[in-house]
Design a protein around this motif. Structure first.
Motif, PDB file in Angstrom:
ATOM      1  N   ASP A   1     -31.953 -31.225  -5.945  1.00 25.82           N
ATOM      2  CA  ASP A   1     -31.961 -30.001  -6.764  1.00 25.82           C
ATOM      3  C   ASP A   1     -32.731 -30.244  -8.062  1.00 25.82           C
ATOM      4  N   LEU A   2     -32.453 -31.393  -8.675  1.00 26.67           N
ATOM      5  CA  LEU A   2     -33.109 -31.696  -9.949  1.00 26.67           C
ATOM      6  C   LEU A   2     -34.624 -31.833  -9.786  1.00 26.67           C
ATOM      7  N   ALA A   3     -35.034 -32.433  -8.657  1.00 26.59           N
ATOM      8  CA  ALA A   3     -36.476 -32.532  -8.392  1.00 26.59           C
ATOM      9  C   ALA A   3     -37.071 -31.124  -8.421  1.00 26.59           C
ATOM     10  N   GLY A   4     -36.377 -30.180  -7.791  1.00 33.35           N
ATOM     11  CA  GLY A   4     -36.835 -28.792  -7.774  1.00 33.35           C
ATOM     12  C   GLY A   4     -36.833 -28.187  -9.170  1.00 33.35           C
ATOM     13  N   ILE A   5     -35.694 -28.353  -9.853  1.00 29.99           N
ATOM     14  CA  ILE A   5     -35.560 -27.780 -11.204  1.00 29.99           C
ATOM     15  C   ILE A   5     -36.666 -28.322 -12.114  1.00 29.99           C
ATOM     16  N   SER A   6     -37.018 -29.610 -11.926  1.00 30.02           N
ATOM     17  CA  SER A   6     -38.057 -30.225 -12.750  1.00 30.02           C
ATOM     18  C   SER A   6     -39.454 -29.929 -12.214  1.00 30.02           C
ATOM     19  N   ARG A   7     -39.518 -29.114 -11.181  1.00 35.45           N
ATOM     20  CA  ARG A   7     -40.801 -28.711 -10.549  1.00 35.45           C
ATOM     21  C   ARG A   7     -41.602 -29.938 -10.096  1.00 35.45           C
ATOM     22  N   ILE A   8     -40.886 -30.937  -9.602  1.00 40.29           N
ATOM     23  CA  ILE A   8     -41.552 -32.114  -9.062  1.00 40.29           C
ATOM     24  C   ILE A   8     -41.984 -31.766  -7.637  1.00 40.29           C
ATOM     25  N   LYS A   9     -43.269 -31.895  -7.356  1.00 44.47           N
ATOM     26  CA  LYS A   9     -43.759 -31.536  -6.022  1.00 44.47           C
ATOM     27  C   LYS A   9     -43.733 -32.746  -5.092  1.00 44.47           C
ATOM     28  N   TYR A  10     -43.278 -32.530  -3.878  1.00 42.52           N
ATOM     29  CA  TYR A  10     -43.278 -33.615  -2.898  1.00 42.52           C
ATOM     30  C   TYR A  10     -43.496 -33.019  -1.501  1.00 42.52           C
ATOM     31  N   PRO A  11     -43.824 -33.848  -0.519  1.00 49.80           N
ATOM     32  CA  PRO A  11     -44.150 -33.302   0.799  1.00 49.80           C
ATOM     33  C   PRO A  11     -42.994 -32.467   1.380  1.00 49.80           C
ATOM     34  N   PRO A  12     -43.338 -31.376   2.097  1.00 52.43           N
ATOM     35  CA  PRO A  12     -42.307 -30.436   2.550  1.00 52.43           C
ATOM     36  C   PRO A  12     -41.634 -30.845   3.859  1.00 52.43           C
ATOM     37  N   ASN A  13     -41.777 -32.107   4.259  1.00 53.48           N
ATOM     38  CA  ASN A  13     -41.361 -32.485   5.606  1.00 53.48           C
ATOM     39  C   ASN A  13     -39.877 -32.771   5.778  1.00 53.48           C
ATOM     40  N   VAL A  14     -39.159 -32.927   4.673  1.00 50.29           N
ATOM     41  CA  VAL A  14     -37.735 -33.253   4.818  1.00 50.29           C
ATOM     42  C   VAL A  14     -36.895 -31.989   4.733  1.00 50.29           C
TER      43      VAL A  14
ATOM     44  N   ALA B   1     -28.779 -20.969   2.244  1.00 51.92           N
ATOM     45  CA  ALA B   1     -29.958 -21.794   2.512  1.00 51.92           C
ATOM     46  C   ALA B   1     -30.678 -21.969   1.177  1.00 51.92           C
ATOM     47  N   ASN B   2     -30.883 -23.208   0.796  1.00 54.54           N
ATOM     48  CA  ASN B   2     -31.457 -23.509  -0.516  1.00 54.54           C
ATOM     49  C   ASN B   2     -32.990 -23.484  -0.435  1.00 54.54           C
ATOM     50  N   ILE B   3     -33.561 -22.317  -0.698  1.00 53.59           N
ATOM     51  CA  ILE B   3     -35.026 -22.220  -0.581  1.00 53.59           C
ATOM     52  C   ILE B   3     -35.721 -22.179  -1.944  1.00 53.59           C
ATOM     53  N   ARG B   4     -34.959 -22.432  -3.000  1.00 53.69           N
ATOM     54  CA  ARG B   4     -35.581 -22.478  -4.320  1.00 53.69           C
ATOM     55  C   ARG B   4     -35.733 -23.948  -4.752  1.00 53.69           C
ATOM     56  N   GLU B   5     -34.620 -24.610  -5.108  1.00 54.79           N
ATOM     57  CA  GLU B   5     -34.691 -26.015  -5.530  1.00 54.79           C
ATOM     58  C   GLU B   5     -35.331 -26.903  -4.461  1.00 54.79           C
ATOM     59  N   HIS B   6     -34.993 -26.634  -3.195  1.00 57.51           N
ATOM     60  CA  HIS B   6     -35.471 -27.511  -2.123  1.00 57.51           C
ATOM     61  C   HIS B   6     -36.757 -27.030  -1.449  1.00 57.51           C
ATOM     62  N   VAL B   7     -37.243 -25.858  -1.843  1.00 60.86           N
ATOM     63  CA  VAL B   7     -38.471 -25.373  -1.202  1.00 60.86           C
ATOM     64  C   VAL B   7     -39.508 -24.894  -2.234  1.00 60.86           C
ATOM     65  N   SER B   8     -39.252 -23.708  -2.807  1.00 60.26           N
ATOM     66  CA  SER B   8     -40.336 -23.107  -3.602  1.00 60.26           C
ATOM     67  C   SER B   8     -40.691 -23.932  -4.839  1.00 60.26           C
ATOM     68  N   TRP B   9     -39.697 -24.558  -5.440  1.00 61.63           N
ATOM     69  CA  TRP B   9     -39.952 -25.298  -6.674  1.00 61.63           C
ATOM     70  C   TRP B   9     -40.552 -26.683  -6.438  1.00 61.63           C
ATOM     71  N   CYS B  10     -40.497 -27.162  -5.204  1.00 57.38           N
ATOM     72  CA  CYS B  10     -40.954 -28.549  -5.002  1.00 57.38           C
ATOM     73  C   CYS B  10     -42.101 -28.635  -3.995  1.00 57.38           C
ATOM     74  N   THR B  11     -42.644 -27.486  -3.608  1.00 59.65           N
ATOM     75  CA  THR B  11     -43.702 -27.502  -2.595  1.00 59.65           C
ATOM     76  C   THR B  11     -44.976 -26.868  -3.145  1.00 59.65           C
ATOM     77  N   GLU B  12     -46.105 -27.502  -2.889  1.00 63.95           N
ATOM     78  CA  GLU B  12     -47.392 -26.976  -3.367  1.00 63.95           C
ATOM     79  C   GLU B  12     -47.878 -25.823  -2.504  1.00 63.95           C
ATOM     80  N   ASP B  13     -47.822 -26.054  -1.190  1.00 69.02           N
ATOM     81  CA  ASP B  13     -48.496 -25.172  -0.258  1.00 69.02           C
ATOM     82  C   ASP B  13     -47.596 -24.007   0.188  1.00 69.02           C
ATOM     83  N   ARG B  14     -48.088 -22.784   0.066  1.00 72.38           N
ATOM     84  CA  ARG B  14     -47.279 -21.614   0.361  1.00 72.38           C
ATOM     85  C   ARG B  14     -46.900 -21.544   1.841  1.00 72.38           C
ATOM     86  N   GLU B  15     -47.850 -21.885   2.683  1.00 72.49           N
ATOM     87  CA  GLU B  15     -47.584 -21.803   4.120  1.00 72.49           C
ATOM     88  C   GLU B  15     -46.503 -22.821   4.519  1.00 72.49           C
TER      89      GLU B  15
END
Lengths: 165, 650
Positions: A23-36, B98-112
């Motif tokens: 959650d914190l990674a997200g809150i801090s807008r840390i970008k990481y690969p979307p695979n997990v 479903a956590n699509i903010r902290e675990h998705v939109s905020w941490c992902t570069e690519d929209r797709e």
């Protein structure tokens, strides 16, 4: 043109440390690969080794289990239990012919967003190198079949029948 | 279950927080085609009233009986949406997030990629939610006593406020007296009022109030139980003085023959006796024997204090005592300690006599301190020039990355006092002047007009040349390297977590942040709570804080505790372990694994039995049960397995 292989990794995270760390990674807008793709449990101690096998059976390319750092467990010592299971799991996965890089147990606290990113990135890179998970021929089907027949046998005994046919 | 499953899926845009990276309409469209889904919508803000109303309306009009909201972390709004379901008669556990903010939109570069991941998480929730069972919150009795750990200004304020609410409060302080760091200070910024004058009345009040109990020279050894019902074991260290008999006359102190022990409370600037009170206004104002240095304990001979004591209060046989007390809430107020500048040899602390810490200088300028308020060099002369070095151990990647916040203004205060006491040259070496509080910038302006030399550059090194101390710096305003000769150097040492912080964090099962201080539940919205229900934080144990902030937090933590215990009942999460007796083989593996001794063995039935009042729902037992008899409610094997299938469905 072939698209780059994008692994699908199941992340099973404890509620108090690692899920909060993600959650914190997200809150801090840390970008990481979307695979997990994250599944939440209350404690890493909840992670039944069969969850990991289940993920592979369903076609996951990797499984990441993450809990609180040793001595920091919200439930005192659940992470140690998972730690103990890790040894068994690693042996088991090896016997099944699954590469060790496909399973990882990490400790990420609620304030380690950067560390979560690091572990995810490392794991994604490692799994990408291995390529898609190839199920050893029919292993899980056989396992499940075996389990099912056991279950049927138990029911039959309970119903007063004999063992087997 | 014969009832037809009807799932409502709600995909939140969170303004642009999610919608920027996730195609919410596409996710809703995807969800609408999943099994059992009756309605799937996307909406601007699901947590706001109109969003909540959308769910209520669908439950009422369309017969939705399972709800999935794809939005932020469940750690944020799970309770909100559970309440929404319950407000129209649907059990709150027929809801999944479903956590699509902290675990998705905020941490992902690519929209797709983000949209794909969001779909997978929604699919998992939709797969899981039909398997969820109705669960009901339980209530336990609430103990309405409050424990405050630490008797500094934050803890004192918290205790007095709780006591003012007519509730019993216990303060556990590891030192022989309450008062904390504030008791050592001479003046307080920016008003320059005397620290003792505003603190000691509060200390005395703690001792006088009927519903405040003090355990000084004591430590928290063990914490059992849960919110509303903590059982705490407190170690009362052997003081060797019976507090009930002692009148605090001090005769023993004057007669004690061992007088050469470094006085820790005076920052080792003077010496004390083996039986001593740390300072004249101590509460309780009764002595303690330092057994490591007392002749009676080291040689077996002496005992003068016992002989002269008019009330027979000295007790050499006293042993550590363990007492157990019950509480509903715990407030942690253990404060901070000063960074030890001898860690960095460049500052010359411990090497040169006249390099001292801020707290040593503070004791020096204090009228009741070791020099009776005089600023003196080791040789007894008054310094003609004093350098004050900011950021010693703070804002320094080699020691602490963070800013210790209060030291800039404290350094200004010390500069003022140094000038006032010596009328010599006072130099202030700073990186940036961070005077953040109310009236602090004005205070800075005032001090600037007092003839202090401000040098913008960190004092990087203190050296001695021919008996003369030199402070080296790069003056960033002049753009040149400088060496400033001074007689005395005061180091504004960083504020760092106390040595016991790690141990206490384990005892209380609370977390610490990367800097080592205790971690709050949310940096903005829950600054006083910890992730453990019923345990609150205040003061500098959570991060560097000055007195006004510590007092505000102390009062705030008291309010948190009062609001919790005033409810009378404590809500207990229905997430617990349950044992299916038909499946249980009685192997007892779970019994040994349970960290809360919540599972016992029924000799007659030969099965495991869960005590739900003790169970905290970690699920370690279910994770290890070889027969699958042990389940973790809301996290059953089936639910998790299905969720795993779900995240891999896309």
């Amino acid at each position: 043109m072939t698209k780059e292989f994008e692994p699908r990794i199941v992340g099973i995270l404890c509620n108090w440390c690692s899920y909060a760390g993600a959650d914190l990674a997200g809150i801090s807008r840390i970008k990481y690969p979307p695979n997990v793709r994250i599944v939440r449990v209350m404690c890493s101690g909840r992670v039944d080794p069969s969850f990991v096998l289940k993920a592979f059976a369903e076609g996951a390319d990797g499984v990441l289990v993450s809990g609180c750092h040793p001595v920091d467990c919200h439930y005192i010592e659940g992470n140690y239990k998972m730690w103990a299971r890790k040894v068994m799991l690693e042996t088991m996965l090896q016997q099944l012919g699954i590469e060790p890089e496909r399973f990882r147990l990490t400790w990420v606290s609620a304030n380690e967003g950067e560390l979560f990113k690091q572990y995810v990135t490392e794991m994604v890179d490692a799994v990408k190198k291995l390529g898609p998970f190839q199920k050893p021929v029919n292993w899980m089907t056989e396992l499940l079949e075996h389990e099912r027949s056991l279950g049927t046998a138990v029911q039959e005994i309970a119903a007063g029948g004999g063992v087997g046919e | 279950m014969s009832e037809e499953i009807k799932i409502g899926v709600y995909v939140c845009h969170c303004g642009s927080n999610i919608a920027d990276k996730v195609d919410c309409a596409a996710v809703a469209e995807f969800a609408s085609k999943l099994p059992n889904v009756t309605v799937a919508r996307d909406f601007q803000y699901m947590c706001a009233d109109p969003g909540q109303e959308l769910i209520r309306k669908d439950i009422k009009e369309q017969g939705i009986n399972r709800v999935v909201v794809a939005s932020c972390s469940p750690r944020m709004h799970e309770p909100t949406f559970r309440k929404v379901c319950e407000s129209v008669g649907l059990n709150g556990y027929f809801f999944e997030m479903a956590n699509i903010r902290e675990h998705v939109s905020w941490c992902t570069e690519d929209r797709e990629a983000a949209t794909e991941k969001a779909k997978a998480l929604v699919a998992a929730a939709v797969a899981r939610v039909p398997l969820q069972e109705p669960l009901y919150e339980r209530y336990a009795d609430m103990n309405d006593r409050v424990l405050v750990i630490g008797g500094g200004i934050a803890g004192i304020e918290a205790a007095l406020k709780v006591s003012g609410g007519n509730k019993e409060v216990v303060i556990v302080e590891k030192e022989p007296s309450i008062g904390g760091t504030m008791a050592k200070l001479d003046k307080t910024f920016p008003t320059l009022d005397c620290s003792a004058c505003i603190l000691t009345p509060k200390m005395v009040e703690c001792a006088q109030r009927d519903n405040v109990k003090l355990y000084t020279y004591s430590e928290v050894e063990k914490v059992d139980g849960y919110v509303g019902n903590f059982t705490v074991t407190i170690r009362k260290k052997a003081r060797s003085v019976d507090l009930d008999k002692c009148t605090g006359c001090g005769l023993c102190i004057t007669k004690c023959p061992t007088k050469d022990i470094p006085h820790e409370w005076e920052e080792n600037l003077t010496t004390r006796t083996a039986i001593f009170t740390p300072f004249p206004q101590a509460v309780p104002n009764k002595p303690v024997i330092d057994r490591e240095n007392c002749r009676y304990f080291t040689t077996g001979k002496c005992g003068i204090c016992a002989k002269v004591c008019p009330t027979d209060a000295v007790d050499f046989e006293q042993e550590d005592e363990l007492v157990t007390e019950d509480f509903g809430a715990i407030i942690v107020a253990t404060g901070f300690e000063l960074f030890d500048p001898s860690v960095g040899p460049q500052w010359g602390f411990g090497k040169f006599d006249n390099v001292i810490t801020s707290l040593q200088f503070e004791r020096m300028v204090n009228a009741s301190g070791p020099t009776k308020g005089k600023v003196l060099l080791k040789n007894g002369e008054e310094p003609k020039s004093i350098a004050i070095l900011h950021c010693i151990g703070s804002r320094d990647e080699n020691y602490h990355e963070y800013c210790s916040r209060f030291c800039c203004t404290a350094a200004l205060k010390l500069a003022h006092l140094a000038k006032e006491k010596t009328n010599g040259d006072v130099y202030s070496f700073y990186i940036d002047m961070r005077t953040f509080g109310k009236g602090y910038e004005e205070f800075y302006n005032r001090i600037m007009s007092e003839g202090i030399h401000f040098i913008r550059g960190k004092g990087t090194e203190v050296v001695e040349r021919k008996g003369q101390l030199l402070v080296r710096t790069e003056d960033t305003l002049l753009g040149k390297y400088r060496e400033v000769p001074v007689d005395m150097v005061v180091l504004m040492a960083a504020c760092q977590p106390g040595q016991d912080t790690e141990k206490l964090a384990q005892t209380l099962a609370i977390q610490r942040s990367a800097d080592g201080f205790f971690l709050e539940a949310h940096p903005k919205l829950e600054p006083l709570k910890t992730a453990t229900d019923g345990i609150f934080l205040c003061g500098a144990c959570q991060g560097p804080k000055d007195i006004p902030d510590s007092v505000a937090q102390g009062a705030g933590a008291a309010s948190e505790a009062l609001s919790l215990i005033s409810a009378g009942k404590v809500k207990i999460s229905p997430i617990v372990a349950r044992c299916d007796e038909d499946k249980c083989g009685g192997c007892m593996i779970c019994i040994n694994l349970c960290p809360y001794t919540a599972i016992s063995y029924d000799e007659e039935k030969k099965v495991a039995v869960v005590n739900e009042a003790k169970c905290k729902g970690c699920g370690t037992c279910s994770g290890s049960c070889p027969t699958g008899a042990m389940t973790n409610t809301n996290f059953t094997d089936e639910q998790i397995m299905t969720q795993i299938e779900g995240v891999l469905a896309v």
